[in-house]
Write an enzyme that holds these catalytic residues in place. Structure first.
Site, PDB file in Angstrom:
ATOM      1  N   TYR A 168       0.837  -1.197   0.000  1.00 11.05           N
ATOM      2  CA  TYR A 168       0.000   0.000   0.000  1.00 11.05           C
ATOM      3  C   TYR A 168       0.877   1.254   0.000  1.00 11.05           C
ATOM      4  CZ  TYR A 168      -3.222   3.563   1.722  1.00 11.05           C
ATOM      5  OH  TYR A 168      -3.942   4.719   1.875  1.00 11.05           O
ATOM      6  N   GLU A 227     -11.964   5.663   4.791  1.00 10.95           N
ATOM      7  CA  GLU A 227     -11.392   6.561   5.800  1.00 10.95           C
ATOM      8  C   GLU A 227     -12.395   6.781   6.936  1.00 10.95           C
ATOM      9  OE1 GLU A 227      -8.403   7.440   6.041  1.00 10.95           O
ATOM     10  OE2 GLU A 227      -7.516   7.419   4.041  1.00 10.95           O
ATOM     11  N   TRP A 258      -5.295   2.009  10.224  1.00  7.03           N
ATOM     12  CA  TRP A 258      -5.546   1.852   8.798  1.00  7.03           C
ATOM     13  C   TRP A 258      -5.321   0.420   8.343  1.00  7.03           C
ATOM     14  CZ3 TRP A 258      -8.395   3.620   5.243  1.00  7.03           C
ATOM     15  CH2 TRP A 258      -8.128   3.373   3.900  1.00  7.03           C
TER      16      TRP A 258
END
Length: 200
Positions: free
Chosen positions: A29, A51, A59
């Protein structure tokens, strides 16, 4: 955080922003997505939705469930999600592959409805709305993770604009996380291989 942890060298020999750690998916990522310009209403709807689900969590928790989210939310196609009804909410609340939070699920559906009935009808749609808040590039790259802001005047303005049109679950911090992940800002710090790759 000490400078020694601002950049970490992994077993592949690459130095990365210290938040990446040793998780292979996090590395991918960081290397391929974080800080890369992202355009398109569907793609930005997905990022904004994820988000929002990330709020209060790490995350990586969301990233590990991203494919589950995509399956559950029809690939984040705004028109498809906008058509979800209470039976879909029940289905999502029973889906262990996602974060089962009713308020966030209902907000995602409401945001999709807003997108297809209002924002997508405006010139440029969500893409234009988000990207017009992109700040000018920094004169110098940040040197430490501690220098990374939680929000900026631009993310405050973006959150305010989204809220003004009715978007749910977005604040300045969430808006700044979107700016980082969607490439409105490049927050790879000095010493990270991506910082070198994207300089000049």
């Amino acid at each position: 955080m000490s400078p020694a942890h601002d950049v970490r060298v992994a077993d592949d020999g690459r130095a990365r922003c210290g938040w990446v750690g040793d998780d292979a998916e996090y590395r991918r990522y960081h290397d391929e997505e974080w800080g890369v310009a992202l355009h398109g209403d569907r793609a930005l709807f997905e990022k904004l939705s994820l988000e929002a689900f990330q709020s209060g969590l790490s995350w990586i928790t969301i990233l590990r469930r991203r494919e589950g989210f995509r399956r559950a939310f029809a690939g984040f196609d705004p028109a498809a999600v906008a058509a979800f009804d209470e039976s879909d909410v029940a289905r999502l609340l029973a889906d262990e592959s996602i974060i089962r939070n009713r308020a966030k699920i209902e907000a995602t559906i409401a945001n999709a409805q807003l997108l297809v009935t209002h924002i997508a009808l405006e010139p440029g749609g969500l893409d234009e709305l988000v990207w017009r808040h992109a700040p000018a590039p920094r004169a110098t790259r940040l040197a430490q993770l501690a220098d990374l802001p939680a929000s900026t005047p631009e993310s405050v303005a973006l959150a305010r604009t989204l809220k003004a049109v009715g978007w749910r679950f977005v604040g300045p911090t969430t808006a700044y996380a979107l700016m980082q992940s969607a490439g409105l800002v490049d927050d790879h710090i000095v010493g990270c291989w991506r910082a070198t790759a994207t300089t000049g």
